[in-house]
Design a protein around this motif. Structure first.
Motif, mmCIF file in Angstrom:
data_model
loop_
_atom_site.group_PDB
_atom_site.id
_atom_site.type_symbol
_atom_site.label_atom_id
_atom_site.label_comp_id
_atom_site.label_asym_id
_atom_site.label_seq_id
_atom_site.Cartn_x
_atom_site.Cartn_y
_atom_site.Cartn_z
ATOM 1 N N PRO A 58 4.502 -1.761 14.914
ATOM 2 C CA PRO A 58 3.473 -2.748 14.889
ATOM 3 C C PRO A 58 2.789 -2.894 13.562
ATOM 4 C CG PRO A 58 3.069 -1.004 16.776
ATOM 5 C CD PRO A 58 4.250 -0.647 15.908
ATOM 6 N N LEU A 59 2.829 -1.789 12.614
ATOM 7 C CA LEU A 59 2.576 -1.746 11.424
ATOM 8 C C LEU A 59 3.271 -2.694 10.472
ATOM 9 C CD1 LEU A 59 0.672 1.016 9.504
ATOM 10 C CD2 LEU A 59 2.321 -0.186 8.210
ATOM 11 N N ARG A 60 4.454 -2.753 10.575
ATOM 12 C CA ARG A 60 5.490 -3.272 10.050
ATOM 13 C C ARG A 60 5.319 -4.965 10.265
ATOM 14 N NH1 ARG A 60 11.200 -2.038 8.106
ATOM 15 N NH2 ARG A 60 12.017 -4.331 7.861
ATOM 16 N N ALA A 61 5.111 -5.216 11.494
ATOM 17 C CA ALA A 61 4.839 -6.707 11.933
ATOM 18 C C ALA A 61 3.481 -7.309 11.264
ATOM 19 C CB ALA A 61 4.827 -6.647 13.513
ATOM 20 N N ILE A 62 2.591 -6.330 11.207
ATOM 21 C CA ILE A 62 1.115 -6.573 10.596
ATOM 22 C C ILE A 62 1.323 -6.665 9.275
ATOM 23 C CG2 ILE A 62 -1.126 -6.028 9.978
ATOM 24 C CD1 ILE A 62 -0.691 -7.117 12.796
ATOM 25 N N ALA A 63 2.033 -5.840 8.699
ATOM 26 C CA ALA A 63 2.431 -5.997 7.017
ATOM 27 C C ALA A 63 3.365 -7.379 6.784
ATOM 28 C CB ALA A 63 3.351 -4.851 6.571
ATOM 29 N N ALA A 67 2.033 -10.312 4.150
ATOM 30 C CA ALA A 67 2.765 -10.707 3.029
ATOM 31 C C ALA A 67 2.731 -12.002 3.191
ATOM 32 C CB ALA A 67 4.008 -9.991 3.009
ATOM 33 N N LYS A 68 3.134 -12.600 4.420
ATOM 34 C CA LYS A 68 3.364 -14.135 4.429
ATOM 35 C C LYS A 68 2.101 -14.870 4.089
ATOM 36 C CE LYS A 68 7.389 -13.987 7.470
ATOM 37 N NZ LYS A 68 7.733 -14.502 8.883
ATOM 38 N N ALA A 69 0.907 -14.078 4.345
ATOM 39 C CA ALA A 69 -0.270 -14.987 4.139
ATOM 40 C C ALA A 69 -0.687 -14.662 2.754
ATOM 41 C CB ALA A 69 -1.461 -14.557 5.075
ATOM 42 N N GLY A 70 0.007 -13.801 1.941
ATOM 43 C CA GLY A 70 -0.312 -13.589 0.555
ATOM 44 C C GLY A 70 -1.278 -12.599 0.360
ATOM 45 N N GLU A 71 -1.681 -11.763 1.397
ATOM 46 C CA GLU A 71 -2.505 -10.710 1.308
ATOM 47 C C GLU A 71 -2.139 -9.483 0.515
ATOM 48 O OE1 GLU A 71 -5.116 -10.108 4.958
ATOM 49 O OE2 GLU A 71 -3.812 -11.666 5.850
ATOM 50 N N LEU A 72 -0.717 -9.211 0.732
ATOM 51 C CA LEU A 72 -0.161 -8.041 0.162
ATOM 52 C C LEU A 72 1.110 -8.395 -0.329
ATOM 53 C CD1 LEU A 72 1.724 -6.562 2.416
ATOM 54 C CD2 LEU A 72 -0.350 -5.582 3.189
ATOM 55 N N GLU A 73 1.936 -7.594 -0.992
ATOM 56 C CA GLU A 73 3.388 -7.417 -1.134
ATOM 57 C C GLU A 73 4.146 -6.286 -0.530
ATOM 58 O OE1 GLU A 73 3.234 -9.078 -5.694
ATOM 59 O OE2 GLU A 73 3.936 -7.456 -5.383
ATOM 60 N N ILE A 74 5.274 -6.545 0.012
ATOM 61 C CA ILE A 74 6.216 -5.605 0.590
ATOM 62 C C ILE A 74 7.297 -5.483 -0.734
ATOM 63 C CG2 ILE A 74 7.839 -5.135 2.296
ATOM 64 C CD1 ILE A 74 6.297 -6.828 4.159
ATOM 65 N N ASP A 82 11.313 -10.402 0.156
ATOM 66 C CA ASP A 82 11.045 -11.431 1.044
ATOM 67 C C ASP A 82 10.426 -10.949 2.396
ATOM 68 O OD1 ASP A 82 11.002 -13.567 2.974
ATOM 69 O OD2 ASP A 82 12.725 -14.332 2.363
ATOM 70 N N PRO A 83 9.316 -11.227 2.848
ATOM 71 C CA PRO A 83 8.880 -10.420 4.010
ATOM 72 C C PRO A 83 9.606 -10.740 5.414
ATOM 73 C CG PRO A 83 7.267 -11.856 3.451
ATOM 74 C CD PRO A 83 8.422 -12.285 2.298
ATOM 75 N N SER A 84 10.515 -11.762 5.284
ATOM 76 C CA SER A 84 11.252 -12.316 6.609
ATOM 77 C C SER A 84 12.509 -11.530 6.474
ATOM 78 C CB SER A 84 11.396 -14.042 6.361
ATOM 79 O OG SER A 84 10.160 -14.547 6.310
ATOM 80 N N SER A 85 13.085 -10.994 5.572
ATOM 81 C CA SER A 85 14.247 -10.466 5.610
ATOM 82 C C SER A 85 14.616 -9.119 4.994
ATOM 83 C CB SER A 85 15.400 -11.463 4.833
ATOM 84 O OG SER A 85 14.933 -11.721 3.368
ATOM 85 N N PHE A 86 13.621 -8.406 4.618
ATOM 86 C CA PHE A 86 13.974 -7.035 3.903
ATOM 87 C C PHE A 86 14.133 -6.260 4.970
ATOM 88 C CE2 PHE A 86 9.682 -6.322 5.310
ATOM 89 C CZ PHE A 86 9.472 -5.145 5.560
ATOM 90 N N LEU A 94 -1.190 -4.400 -3.294
ATOM 91 C CA LEU A 94 -1.942 -5.732 -3.191
ATOM 92 C C LEU A 94 -1.087 -6.873 -4.028
ATOM 93 C CD1 LEU A 94 -5.458 -4.185 -3.853
ATOM 94 C CD2 LEU A 94 -4.481 -5.441 -1.646
ATOM 95 N N PRO A 95 -1.297 -7.973 -3.984
ATOM 96 C CA PRO A 95 -0.291 -9.031 -4.808
ATOM 97 C C PRO A 95 -0.635 -8.873 -6.137
ATOM 98 C CG PRO A 95 -1.550 -10.115 -3.045
ATOM 99 C CD PRO A 95 -2.198 -8.630 -3.050
#
Length: 104
Positions: A58-63, A67-74, A82-86, A94-95
């Motif tokens: 669940p933490l990964r899903a929230i991250a 990340a997609k919302a620009g609140e943080l970087e993975i 890329d948060p969609s494919s890492f 933080l960004p």
């Protein structure tokens, strides 16, 4: 009929609690520093691996959402991904400051 959040044992580890744990840990770090996602899980569930490891998916899903919302970087190997494919081991940060505002 809605259930009171205080009566649900899983509510203390829900999406908002995960989001808050991530942001609180990142805010406590120096700019540009990262956290391991397991730090956020342990902050919520304690040091018992059986407890905090259940929060990792669940933490990964929230991250990813954050990340997609620009609140943080993975990051992997300290580079944003890329948060969609890492895949694999990752850290959260933080960004980076927008161009032109970096004082370093």
């Amino acid at each position: 009929m809605t259930q009171s959040p205080s009566k649900s044992p899983s509510s203390s580890h829900g999406p908002e609690a995960l989001r808050s744990a991530i942001l609180d840990l990142l805010a406590a770090r120096e700019p540009g520093k990262t956290i391991c996602p397991s730090e956020a899980a342990r902050a919520l569930a304690g040091s018992d691996e059986r407890q905090w490891s259940r929060l990792m998916k669940p933490l990964r899903a929230i991250a990813v959402e954050m990340a997609k919302a620009g609140e943080l970087e993975i990051r992997r190997k300290n580079k944003p991904v890329d948060p969609s494919s890492f895949r694999g081991v990752y850290r959260l940060a933080l960004p980076a400051s927008p161009a032109g505002t970096n004082t370093a």
